[in-house]
Design an enzyme around this catalytic site. Sequence first.
Site, mmCIF file in Angstrom:
data_model
loop_
_atom_site.group_PDB
_atom_site.id
_atom_site.type_symbol
_atom_site.label_atom_id
_atom_site.label_comp_id
_atom_site.label_asym_id
_atom_site.label_seq_id
_atom_site.Cartn_x
_atom_site.Cartn_y
_atom_site.Cartn_z
ATOM 1 N N SER A 1 0.846 -1.188 0.000
ATOM 2 C CA SER A 1 0.000 0.000 0.000
ATOM 3 C C SER A 1 0.881 1.237 0.000
ATOM 4 O O SER A 1 1.960 1.247 0.613
ATOM 5 C CB SER A 1 -0.859 0.017 1.268
ATOM 6 N N TYR B 1 -0.246 -0.583 9.868
ATOM 7 C CA TYR B 1 -0.544 -1.018 8.494
ATOM 8 C C TYR B 1 0.615 -0.674 7.552
ATOM 9 O O TYR B 1 1.038 -1.499 6.727
ATOM 10 C CB TYR B 1 -1.827 -0.310 8.073
ATOM 11 N N LYS C 1 2.813 -3.330 5.480
ATOM 12 C CA LYS C 1 2.804 -3.293 4.010
ATOM 13 C C LYS C 1 4.217 -3.128 3.452
ATOM 14 O O LYS C 1 4.558 -3.702 2.427
ATOM 15 C CB LYS C 1 1.897 -2.164 3.519
HETATM 16 P P1 NAI Z 1 -11.668 -5.980 1.362
HETATM 17 O O1 NAI Z 1 -11.983 -5.802 2.797
HETATM 18 O O2 NAI Z 1 -12.813 -6.000 0.417
HETATM 19 O O3 NAI Z 1 -10.846 -7.325 1.131
HETATM 20 C C1 NAI Z 1 -10.021 -7.901 2.089
HETATM 21 C C2 NAI Z 1 -10.484 -9.336 2.307
HETATM 22 O O4 NAI Z 1 -9.575 -10.001 3.184
HETATM 23 C C3 NAI Z 1 -11.874 -9.408 2.951
HETATM 24 O O5 NAI Z 1 -12.746 -10.154 2.127
HETATM 25 C C4 NAI Z 1 -11.599 -10.075 4.289
HETATM 26 O O6 NAI Z 1 -12.672 -10.919 4.721
HETATM 27 C C5 NAI Z 1 -10.338 -10.862 4.014
HETATM 28 N N1 NAI Z 1 -9.565 -11.151 5.226
HETATM 29 C C6 NAI Z 1 -9.289 -10.310 6.249
HETATM 30 N N2 NAI Z 1 -8.574 -10.942 7.174
HETATM 31 C C7 NAI Z 1 -8.367 -12.197 6.740
HETATM 32 C C8 NAI Z 1 -7.661 -13.309 7.242
HETATM 33 N N3 NAI Z 1 -7.042 -13.249 8.428
HETATM 34 N N4 NAI Z 1 -7.624 -14.447 6.525
HETATM 35 C C9 NAI Z 1 -8.255 -14.525 5.326
HETATM 36 N N5 NAI Z 1 -8.956 -13.489 4.803
HETATM 37 C C10 NAI Z 1 -9.002 -12.355 5.488
HETATM 38 O O7 NAI Z 1 -10.649 -4.833 0.957
HETATM 39 P P2 NAI Z 1 -9.721 -4.642 -0.346
HETATM 40 O O8 NAI Z 1 -9.560 -3.205 -0.515
HETATM 41 O O9 NAI Z 1 -10.179 -5.475 -1.468
HETATM 42 O O10 NAI Z 1 -8.317 -5.175 0.201
HETATM 43 C C11 NAI Z 1 -7.500 -6.107 -0.485
HETATM 44 C C12 NAI Z 1 -6.057 -5.812 -0.160
HETATM 45 O O11 NAI Z 1 -5.662 -4.589 -0.788
HETATM 46 C C13 NAI Z 1 -5.754 -5.625 1.326
HETATM 47 O O12 NAI Z 1 -4.530 -6.253 1.627
HETATM 48 C C14 NAI Z 1 -5.635 -4.131 1.480
HETATM 49 O O13 NAI Z 1 -4.839 -3.776 2.578
HETATM 50 C C15 NAI Z 1 -4.993 -3.784 0.154
HETATM 51 N N6 NAI Z 1 -5.099 -2.379 -0.221
HETATM 52 C C16 NAI Z 1 -6.291 -1.890 -0.662
HETATM 53 C C17 NAI Z 1 -6.371 -0.577 -1.049
HETATM 54 C C18 NAI Z 1 -7.600 -0.018 -1.626
HETATM 55 O O14 NAI Z 1 -7.562 1.144 -2.090
HETATM 56 N N7 NAI Z 1 -8.723 -0.757 -1.635
HETATM 57 C C19 NAI Z 1 -5.220 0.337 -0.920
HETATM 58 C C20 NAI Z 1 -4.013 -0.294 -0.520
HETATM 59 C C21 NAI Z 1 -3.981 -1.611 -0.169
#
Ligand code: NAI
Length: 301
Positions: A153, A166, A170
Amino acid sequence: MSKTGFDGRVAVITGAGGGLGRTYALEIARRGGRVVVNDLGGRPDGSGASHSMADQVVKEIVEAGGQAVANYDSVSTPEGGAAIVQSALDHFGRTDIVINNAGILRDKTFAKLTPEELEIVLDVHLKGAFYVTQPAFKVMKDNGYGRIVFTASAAGILGNFGQTNYGAAKMGLVGLSNVLAIEGAKNDIKSNVIAPIANTRLTQDLLGPIAAKLAPEFVTPLVLYLASEGCEQTHEIFTVGGGRYARFFVGMNDGWVKRGGQPATIEEIAEHIGEIRDTARFTIPGGVGDELRVTAQLFKS
Ligand code: NAI
């Protein structure tokens, strides 16, 4: 096999029950790959758990004619990571691709950050990536093929208020990927990092008026490219969102050299700080050896 198709390939995608991960799972499956859709199914702060998120994505894939299996383990323990990879081996017999994507947020200013808020974030993002990738890496080494994507990130690469836990997790993934890229090179294992920007449940309150323009699907093609056989890049970091695909990199400038075999004085550092920081000329070292070679040049007569 087409270089951007996934026929015969098996992908493990963590956190694939929603947001960005769901789009990777759907698209890899649509292109012929078999997918382990891992998701703990909890809340954005990491609390709770359910099967419904992973199940829903598997249902979508199967209804569209693809192959996928759900896994509900948390990435945040060694046992969870091993079980996620084992699911790929049990159902599909191999693991070619790992997309480390699971994530949570526990934002807090540094002065108020509790040990629990630090630990849960490091456990999911940083240690979770170790726990899932290590068993898969062993399989990839044996197979002489692998594609690994880590989700970092800009909060870590560039910095963002209230996200020390975080951001550190990251940026830790960048170090993990860099070393894996070097360790995996001789077995055709490529390891890269993305820093996405997308409108998901994690960011819905953070992106402001442009949120609607930042659908996760804009991130998907770059991640699929990095996961594909045709990807020749490794050891790199990409920033991606809203239709922009670009590269972050760690550069090293020429700096300033104090000749004569003696350390500089503090006053000399102050005097030359402009040259020390000047980024007009730089290289992008590919590892520790590249930097050491530059240092060794100093001692050549
Ligand atoms: P999101 O919340 O929709 O997806 C994250 C998923 O990870 C969720 O479905 C959640 O249930 C699952 N999860 C959480 N803890 C878990 C665990 N211990 N074991 C298995 N699954 C688990 O959010 P998003 O945005 O799709 O995030 C995806 C990745 O992208 C994350 O790593 C986030 O930090 C990263 N990210 C997202 C950004 C954005 O602009 N959306 C910006 C920078 C990084």
